[in-house]
Design a protein around this motif. Structure first.
Motif, mmCIF file in Angstrom:
data_model
loop_
_atom_site.group_PDB
_atom_site.id
_atom_site.type_symbol
_atom_site.label_atom_id
_atom_site.label_comp_id
_atom_site.label_asym_id
_atom_site.label_seq_id
_atom_site.Cartn_x
_atom_site.Cartn_y
_atom_site.Cartn_z
ATOM 1 N N ALA A 93 -31.011 -33.490 -12.328
ATOM 2 C CA ALA A 93 -31.314 -34.864 -11.930
ATOM 3 C C ALA A 93 -32.444 -35.492 -12.739
ATOM 4 O O ALA A 93 -32.748 -36.664 -12.548
ATOM 5 C CB ALA A 93 -31.672 -34.905 -10.440
ATOM 6 N N ASP A 94 -33.069 -34.715 -13.623
ATOM 7 C CA ASP A 94 -34.081 -35.264 -14.526
ATOM 8 C C ASP A 94 -33.832 -34.767 -15.948
ATOM 9 O O ASP A 94 -34.751 -34.431 -16.677
ATOM 10 C CB ASP A 94 -35.486 -34.873 -14.057
ATOM 11 N N ARG A 97 -33.170 -38.235 -19.994
ATOM 12 C CA ARG A 97 -33.495 -39.536 -19.403
ATOM 13 C C ARG A 97 -33.025 -40.717 -20.246
ATOM 14 O O ARG A 97 -32.752 -41.806 -19.735
ATOM 15 C CB ARG A 97 -35.007 -39.646 -19.210
ATOM 16 N N SER A 100 -27.850 -43.074 -20.928
ATOM 17 C CA SER A 100 -27.203 -43.750 -19.807
ATOM 18 C C SER A 100 -25.845 -43.130 -19.488
ATOM 19 O O SER A 100 -25.418 -43.115 -18.327
ATOM 20 C CB SER A 100 -27.055 -45.247 -20.098
ATOM 21 N N LEU A 103 -26.503 -40.215 -17.233
ATOM 22 C CA LEU A 103 -26.896 -40.666 -15.902
ATOM 23 C C LEU A 103 -25.690 -41.166 -15.117
ATOM 24 O O LEU A 103 -25.562 -40.913 -13.914
ATOM 25 C CB LEU A 103 -27.946 -41.769 -16.014
ATOM 26 N N ILE A 109 -30.689 -40.226 -10.813
ATOM 27 C CA ILE A 109 -31.767 -39.895 -11.731
ATOM 28 C C ILE A 109 -33.086 -39.881 -10.969
ATOM 29 O O ILE A 109 -33.370 -40.761 -10.153
ATOM 30 C CB ILE A 109 -31.834 -40.918 -12.903
ATOM 31 N N VAL A 161 -34.867 -40.662 -5.763
ATOM 32 C CA VAL A 161 -33.729 -40.683 -6.686
ATOM 33 C C VAL A 161 -33.083 -42.063 -6.685
ATOM 34 O O VAL A 161 -32.879 -42.662 -5.621
ATOM 35 C CB VAL A 161 -32.690 -39.618 -6.279
ATOM 36 N N SER A 163 -29.583 -43.902 -7.412
ATOM 37 C CA SER A 163 -28.212 -43.398 -7.398
ATOM 38 C C SER A 163 -27.233 -44.541 -7.172
ATOM 39 O O SER A 163 -27.630 -45.694 -7.008
ATOM 40 C CB SER A 163 -28.049 -42.344 -6.294
#
Length: 237
Positions: A93-94, A97, A100, A103, A109, A161, A163
């Motif tokens: 989740a990280d 970065r 896109s 993600l 993210i 987060v 989302s």
């Protein structure tokens, strides 16, 4: 004879999340479940089309870092074709970065882990640890990943987060409104979610900053069940 399922463990990035020690906790489980496990210390394998085509499950633990375009294309293509993807905390989740496309793939993210109050002290490495609750959603109470698990408390980083609503959220955590913070009402973030992408399945759990959190029975059960749920299904083979 049924072919042995193949799991790919990809680890690296920021050492603070202990990518080697953390993934080593789950490799015996994968082997006990009948997976042939391959371990890679970088994302370069994602660009290997032949390797990805035979992979049923990717367990990713790569915090921050960057991913080359051909690697990301390979990862997305594999998942679209039915390979599963799972991970925990910053390892999924990280990650990446600046991408896109990544993600969008994972559906969430890391934005921050809210700090504790002014004057509160923490041990080194625990500066942002907070007592907080992980709440199982109604969907989560019925889902094979979280069924039978009740709401539970953790003292660790609480992920905020960003989302989208393509996720099926199995658990949430709520950040309170506090006088020293800049937000004016409590806000709820997904803590465990699944996501369908093409023929593939994705599972993200935001708990897992440190090894002791990964050893929490609830956290460990969710991660292990998530691995089995995400792995390539018969309909995607």
């Amino acid at each position: 004879m049924v072919a042995q399922k193949k799991a790919l463990v990809v680890r690296g990035g920021w050492d603070g999340h202990h990518p080697v020690e953390a993934t080593e906790r789950f490799i015996p489980f994968l082997r006990e479940q009948g997976f042939d496990v391959r371990i890679e210390e970088s994302t370069a394998v994602y660009a290997d089309g032949a390797a990805m085509a035979e992979t049923d499950l990717i367990v990713q633990c790569v915090t921050m870092s960057e991913i080359a375009q051909e690697e990301l294309t390979g990862l997305r293509s594999a998942i679209e074709a039915g390979t599963g993807l799972t991970g925990w905390h910053g390892g999924i989740a990280d990650s990446f970065r600046s991408s896109s496309d990544y993600l969008q793939l994972v559906g969430g993210i890391f934005a921050t882990h809210p700090a504790v109050g002014p004057g509160e002290t923490r041990l080194e490495g625990e500066e942002n640890y907070r007592e907080h609750t992980v709440n199982i959603t109604e969907l989560g109470r019925q889902h094979p990943i979280t069924a039978g698990i009740g709401d539970f408390d953790l003292r660790t980083e609480q992920y905020w987060v960003l989302s989208d609503d393509l996720n099926d959220v199995l658990a949430t955590t709520t950040h309170p409104a506090e006088s020293w913070q800049q937000w004016h009402r409590p806000t709820t973030s997904p803590a465990v979610w699944t996501r369908r992408w093409g023929a593939g399945r994705i599972v993200v759990s935001t708990a897992g900053h440190s090894l002791d959190v990964l050893d929490d029975p609830n956290v460990r059960t969710i991660i292990e069940r998530g691995m089995l749920w995400a792995a390539r299904t018969a309909s995607a083979s």
